[in-house]
Design a protein around this motif. Structure first.
Motif, PDB file in Angstrom:
ATOM      1  N   THR A  97     -11.533 -12.145  14.317  1.00 53.01           N
ATOM      2  CA  THR A  97     -11.330 -13.120  15.396  1.00 53.01           C
ATOM      3  C   THR A  97     -10.684 -12.416  16.583  1.00 53.01           C
ATOM      4  N   ILE A 115     -11.978 -16.387  18.762  1.00 53.16           N
ATOM      5  CA  ILE A 115     -13.435 -16.439  18.870  1.00 53.16           C
ATOM      6  C   ILE A 115     -14.039 -15.455  17.872  1.00 53.16           C
ATOM      7  N   GLU A 116     -15.142 -15.853  17.236  1.00 53.23           N
ATOM      8  CA  GLU A 116     -15.823 -14.995  16.271  1.00 53.23           C
ATOM      9  C   GLU A 116     -17.236 -14.668  16.735  1.00 53.23           C
ATOM     10  N   TYR A 117     -17.763 -13.553  16.226  1.00 52.55           N
ATOM     11  CA  TYR A 117     -19.172 -13.167  16.376  1.00 52.55           C
ATOM     12  C   TYR A 117     -19.570 -12.746  17.786  1.00 52.55           C
ATOM     13  N   ILE A 118     -18.607 -12.594  18.682  1.00 50.51           N
ATOM     14  CA  ILE A 118     -18.910 -12.204  20.056  1.00 50.51           C
ATOM     15  C   ILE A 118     -18.160 -10.911  20.377  1.00 50.51           C
ATOM     16  N   ASP A 140     -14.476 -22.151  16.947  1.00 49.80           N
ATOM     17  CA  ASP A 140     -15.906 -22.438  16.956  1.00 49.80           C
ATOM     18  C   ASP A 140     -16.390 -22.904  18.325  1.00 49.80           C
ATOM     19  N   THR A 143     -16.988 -19.882  20.476  1.00 41.60           N
ATOM     20  CA  THR A 143     -18.209 -19.200  20.063  1.00 41.60           C
ATOM     21  C   THR A 143     -19.442 -19.977  20.508  1.00 41.60           C
ATOM     22  N   GLN A 144     -19.438 -21.294  20.339  1.00 40.89           N
ATOM     23  CA  GLN A 144     -20.550 -22.138  20.762  1.00 40.89           C
ATOM     24  C   GLN A 144     -20.801 -21.997  22.258  1.00 40.89           C
ATOM     25  N   LYS A 153     -24.768 -13.465  19.367  1.00 44.80           N
ATOM     26  CA  LYS A 153     -23.940 -13.698  18.187  1.00 44.80           C
ATOM     27  C   LYS A 153     -24.259 -12.628  17.150  1.00 44.80           C
TER      28      LYS A 153
END
Length: 337
Positions: A97, A115-118, A140, A143-144, A153
């Motif tokens: 994160t 924030i995750e995945y970015i 989330d 991230t969205q 992502k």
């Protein structure tokens, strides 16, 4: 006629000047470089390469905001850096994160937390600032928002970070590592560091700042430190200067550290004196805690004078301007051992 009222007025003015003389902006003798604009400064030795990227924008007459975003994206993309960006160590549940914030010369600001995945949270933070009525998005929702605005992502947990996490799980003992940059070697003799905070003044004399991190390794899931919090990990006032922090974010948050540094500079403190005063406040409030942790502040005033101070030895910062692009300066500290 020299009356009592006139005497009191003159005395008050003299007292004000005397007070300010103690905190006049740092002289050339106290600076590693004489003030010159444009200029960019940042935390730790990976700030050298980050500054060089920011300098491409500044030297071409570009805006400080564009410079700091471009600069901190470099450590965010560094696959050997385990405390910033896509290669950051995960939390105790295995989630990578990230936190980041950015602030411009107009007082506009944006941030993302957990924030995750970015891979580049700093650019999402800027988009929050420029495309929403909000200052901060988290988890989330952050991230969205990023995905909806074109960010890719992707899985951020690298094999190296996953291996370190699984090793940590054997004991699952959590204790922040002080001056991690001096203890975790990276390939090529380089080191793994902490948050990167960057401050820049462009050719027009305008300031901006950016701060980005993956936070403490193996933290509790959902933990957010000072880095994405405006006034804690970063603060910029275009009339005064800017400040950023590194280290244990909880203590910075409790003291609204970067805002404090800027307000002290407004009162006439030099950047170094303001950083030292902020560090001393942390120590005064929690003296026993302060002996076991590291917190450092880095600041620059409107003139381009800069300075730093930390609780413990080991903190350093990088400076880049027309005179020198790869200057690394050891930060002063309260505790020397």
């Amino acid at each position: 006629m020299y009356n009592r009222r006139k005497f009191l007025k003159i005395s008050a003015a003299g007292a004000s000047l005397a007070a300010l003389s103690k905190y006049t902006p740092a002289s050339a003798a106290n600076l590693s470089l004489a003030p010159t604009l444009p200029i960019v400064i940042s935390t730790w030795d990976f700030g050298i390469v980050a500054n060089k990227e920011a300098w491409k924008t500044l030297s071409a007459g570009g805006r400080a905001l564009d410079a700091v975003e471009a600069g901190v994206r470099i450590p965010e993309a560094d696959m050997h850096n385990h405390t910033v960006g896509r290669a950051g160590y995960p939390d105790r549940d295995g989630h990578v994160t990230l936190d980041a914030c950015i602030m411009d010369e107009f007082g506009n600001c944006g941030s993302v937390g957990a924030i995750e995945y970015i891979a580049h949270p700093i650019s999402v933070a800027r988009m929050v600032m420029e495309k929403t009525p909000h200052v901060m998005l988290v988890g989330d929702g952050a991230t969205q928002f990023a995905v909806e605005n074109g960010f890719k992502k992707e899985k951020l947990l690298t094999p190296e970070s996953e291996k370190a996490w699984k090793e940590w799980l054997k004991t699952a003992q959590y204790s922040p590592v002080m001056n991690i940059e001096n203890q975790q070697h990276r390939p090529g003799g380089k080191y793994n560091h902490d948050t990167i905070g960057m401050l820049a003044i462009d050719a027009k004399g305008n300031l901006s700042g950016a701060c980005t991190t993956s936070g403490m390794a193996f933290k509790m899931h959902g933990r957010v430190g000072d880095s994405p919090i405006i006034g804690a990990g970063l603060y910029v006032d275009n009339e005064v200067g800017g400040a950023t922090s590194t280290g244990v974010g909880e203590e910075v948050i409790r003291n609204v550290g970067s805002f404090l540094v800027v307000e002290l500079m407004r009162q006439g403190y030099s950047p170094e004196e303001a950083c030292k005063a902020a560090v001393e406040r942390i120590i005064k409030k929690k003296p026993e805690t302060a002996k076991k942790i590291q917190v450092g502040f880095l600041a620059i005033n409107k003139k381009g004078e800069y300075g730093a101070y930390a609780i413990q030895q080991g903190f350093s910062f990088a400076v880049c301007n027309a005179q020198k692009q790869d200057l690394l300066i050891p930060g002063k500290s309260i505790y020397k051992g």
